[in-house]
Design a protein around this motif. Structure first.
Motif, mmCIF file in Angstrom:
data_model
loop_
_atom_site.group_PDB
_atom_site.id
_atom_site.type_symbol
_atom_site.label_atom_id
_atom_site.label_comp_id
_atom_site.label_asym_id
_atom_site.label_seq_id
_atom_site.Cartn_x
_atom_site.Cartn_y
_atom_site.Cartn_z
ATOM 1 N N ASP A 138 12.310 -3.600 5.628
ATOM 2 C CA ASP A 138 12.806 -3.164 4.328
ATOM 3 C C ASP A 138 11.824 -2.179 3.679
ATOM 4 O O ASP A 138 12.209 -1.129 3.169
ATOM 5 N N ILE A 139 10.544 -2.518 3.750
ATOM 6 C CA ILE A 139 9.481 -1.650 3.203
ATOM 7 C C ILE A 139 9.423 -0.332 3.983
ATOM 8 O O ILE A 139 9.323 0.752 3.409
ATOM 9 N N LEU A 140 9.475 -0.427 5.315
ATOM 10 C CA LEU A 140 9.435 0.780 6.156
ATOM 11 C C LEU A 140 10.625 1.694 5.867
ATOM 12 O O LEU A 140 10.467 2.915 5.760
ATOM 13 N N ALA A 174 2.304 -5.359 2.801
ATOM 14 C CA ALA A 174 2.129 -4.458 1.648
ATOM 15 C C ALA A 174 1.157 -5.105 0.686
ATOM 16 O O ALA A 174 1.123 -6.333 0.553
ATOM 17 N N LEU A 175 0.342 -4.290 0.041
ATOM 18 C CA LEU A 175 -0.611 -4.817 -0.953
ATOM 19 C C LEU A 175 0.099 -4.855 -2.296
ATOM 20 O O LEU A 175 0.777 -3.911 -2.681
ATOM 21 N N ASP A 176 -0.094 -5.955 -2.973
ATOM 22 C CA ASP A 176 0.637 -6.188 -4.223
ATOM 23 C C ASP A 176 -0.323 -6.081 -5.403
ATOM 24 O O ASP A 176 -1.391 -6.688 -5.401
ATOM 25 N N ARG A 177 0.039 -5.280 -6.402
ATOM 26 C CA ARG A 177 -0.777 -5.156 -7.617
ATOM 27 C C ARG A 177 0.133 -5.175 -8.845
ATOM 28 O O ARG A 177 1.332 -4.889 -8.749
ATOM 29 N N GLN A 178 -0.469 -5.468 -9.993
ATOM 30 C CA GLN A 178 0.278 -5.407 -11.246
ATOM 31 C C GLN A 178 -0.465 -4.488 -12.199
ATOM 32 O O GLN A 178 -1.684 -4.573 -12.319
ATOM 33 N N CYS A 179 0.283 -3.616 -12.849
ATOM 34 C CA CYS A 179 -0.332 -2.693 -13.804
ATOM 35 C C CYS A 179 -0.758 -3.486 -15.048
ATOM 36 O O CYS A 179 0.061 -4.184 -15.652
ATOM 37 N N ILE A 234 1.844 -1.359 6.117
ATOM 38 C CA ILE A 234 2.510 -1.212 7.419
ATOM 39 C C ILE A 234 3.164 0.165 7.556
ATOM 40 O O ILE A 234 3.204 0.741 8.648
ATOM 41 N N ALA A 235 3.616 0.745 6.429
ATOM 42 C CA ALA A 235 4.262 2.070 6.489
ATOM 43 C C ALA A 235 3.233 3.170 6.752
ATOM 44 O O ALA A 235 3.483 4.101 7.521
#
Length: 489
Positions: A14-16, A355-360, A390-391
């Motif tokens: 899905d991300i790719l 995927a690396l996850d961050r929050q603003c 991964i992408a």
């Protein structure tokens, strides 16, 4: 989210797909249910977010909020200053010199595993056995964590249903129900808190609490010192874990190792509660149980389907084994360059963090989304940001012929050609994976021991080339992880 929820697509695909669909954009927006999420496609922007403007993206998105889950108190979930303090408390526990003394524990676990495989081969009439590699590597990872983190001797290959393994499997299985729960918790934290949702059952919580606190108490009483995680957590609680002033050889574990940032190198005087320490122990356990075993099972699969790579690696391992008198330690890992190349390529193709996850944490200007746009895009406080490791790893502009398993990318002659930011198997910036050295040593140790004794080949049921199973949020191979093992001549 429909394709993922209906199990038509794995989250990684899905991300790719999202990344590949918009080649002209620097970033792309998507909705996860009602929540906005921005996927970063531009490497320079990813670097800005993860490193340069890190204070704007300090936190992971909240899954557990203020709940009383151990998951809400661990290093992954903590936010702001509390996260910084916990990172600097724990970072001395993960240096190469600390991991060095744990490698004999890993080798001991590997010896148990090899003994079990040889026993089964002896009973086999065909000269080979079919092995479920996910099960094999999960049991290995389980026993390594039991030994290196908790000081327990567990043999999950023989004692198949031991309690430690049962709790680990329950805590880290990420099937459809858990995947749904994960997305609902991240998008409806108030509901999750009200309904007291948690990934861990009460039985598992009690098990980990008793395990950590009883072990600590026992060691205090009997003055037992064993160089494992429990000891390091006890030292952290007393404020005795100190940062090494002399720079240890931090590249020791290999090319994929991430460096500790200034955040982790600061000294903190914060006092941690027992629950805080139990939460870290649970995190080591779940992370070590799932991500390491996943990486190892995919590596065995790649070796079985690339016999030329397997043969070359087996030769390096055997040569080293004879030269070193059968000894395997951190120096061994540093000396085996092809083992590091193979491991690095595995982590490119199948990174543990998709995927690396961050929050603003403060409104932030991402700039223009593409060269034709006339307006900057301001990302609002609270919005989620994804950096698709991964992408980037599968993008031909950074890694030519990206679907080919090719360790030569990481040879001495070639590795300087890799964009320093396009390779992020353990994350980037101050919030990278604290356990990268431990994970690399573990993956290399099991590979060394298996290839020293075993020859791997595809089984009749092996899925080649690898396709990801949509049944799980974790990385799993469609149809299972069966391979054939036979003794190396």
């Amino acid at each position: 989210m429909l394709r993922v929820i209906l199990r038509l697509d794995h989250f990684a695909n899905d991300i790719l797909n999202l990344y590949n669909k918009f080649p002209e954009e620097r970033f792309v927006g998507r909705f996860e249910f009602l929540n906005e999420m921005v996927l970063i496609r531009d490497l320079d922007l990813a670097k800005q977010i993860a490193v340069k403007d890190f204070e704007h993206f300090l936190d992971h998105r909240s899954i557990f909020g203020e709940s009383n889950s151990f998951f809400s108190r661990n290093l992954f979930s903590l936010k702001g200053q509390e996260w910084k303090d916990m990172r600097s408390t724990l970072s001395p526990a993960f240096t190469s010199s600390k991991i060095r003394v744990m490698i004999p524990f890993m080798v001991e676990v590997g010896d148990q595993m090899i003994a079990m495989l040889k026993e089964k081969l002896k009973e086999s009439k065909t000269g080979y056995i079919t092995v479920d590699c996910k099960d094999l590597t999960t049991r290995y990872a389980n026993d390594v964590i039991a030994s290196c983190a908790f000081g327990l001797k567990v043999d999950s290959h023989t004692n198949v249903d031991n309690q430690f393994y049962a709790r680990g499997k329950e805590s880290s299985t990420f099937g459809f129900r858990q995947m749904l729960m994960f997305f609902l918790m991240i998008n409806m934290p108030k509901v999750a808190k009200f309904l007291r949702w948690d990934f861990l059952s009460q039985r598992s919580k009690d098990f980990f609490s008793d395990l950590v606190l009883d072990t600590m108490k026992d060691r205090e009483l009997k003055h037992i010192i064993r160089p494992d995680m429990i000891h390091l957590l006890m030292e952290a609680k007393k404020g005795k874990l100190t940062h090494e002033t002399a720079k240890s050889d931090d590249e020791a574990a290999g090319f994929a190792t991430v460096e500790e940032s200034a955040v982790g190198a600061k000294t903190t005087n914060r006092v941690w509660t027992d629950d805080d320490l139990i939460a870290q122990a649970v995190l080591f356990f779940v992370a070590g149980f799932e991500t390491a075993s996943s990486g190892m099972s995919f590596l065995l699969y790649e070796l079985a389907s690339n016999p030329d790579v397997q043969d070359r690696l087996a030769k390096e391992i055997r040569d080293h084994h004879h030269k070193n008198g059968g000894k395997f330690d951190l120096n061994s890992m540093q000396n085996m360059t092809y083992l590091d190349m193979v491991t690095s390529e595995l982590l490119r193709m199948w990174p543990p963090g998709i995927a690396l996850d961050r929050q603003c944490t403060k409104d932030y200007n991402l700039g223009r989304p593409n060269k034709n746009a006339d307006k900057d895009f301001i990302i609002r406080k609270g919005t989620g940001v994804g950096i698709p490791a991964i992408a980037f790893h599968r993008d031909p502009q950074y890694f030519p012929n990206p679907d080919k398993f090719d360790p030569e990318r990481f040879s001495e002659e070639n590795k300087h050609n890799i964009h320093p930011f396009a390779y992020m198997p353990f994350g980037v910036g101050p919030r990278n994976c604290i356990g990268s050295r431990f994970a690399l040593c573990e993956i290399k140790a099991i590979t060394y021991q298996i290839l020293l004794h075993m020859e791997l080949s595809p089984a009749e049921t092996s899925c080649l080339p690898i396709k990801l199973s949509t049944e799980s949020f974790n990385l799993r191979i469609q149809g299972g992880h069966d391979l054939r093992f036979r003794l190396r001549p």
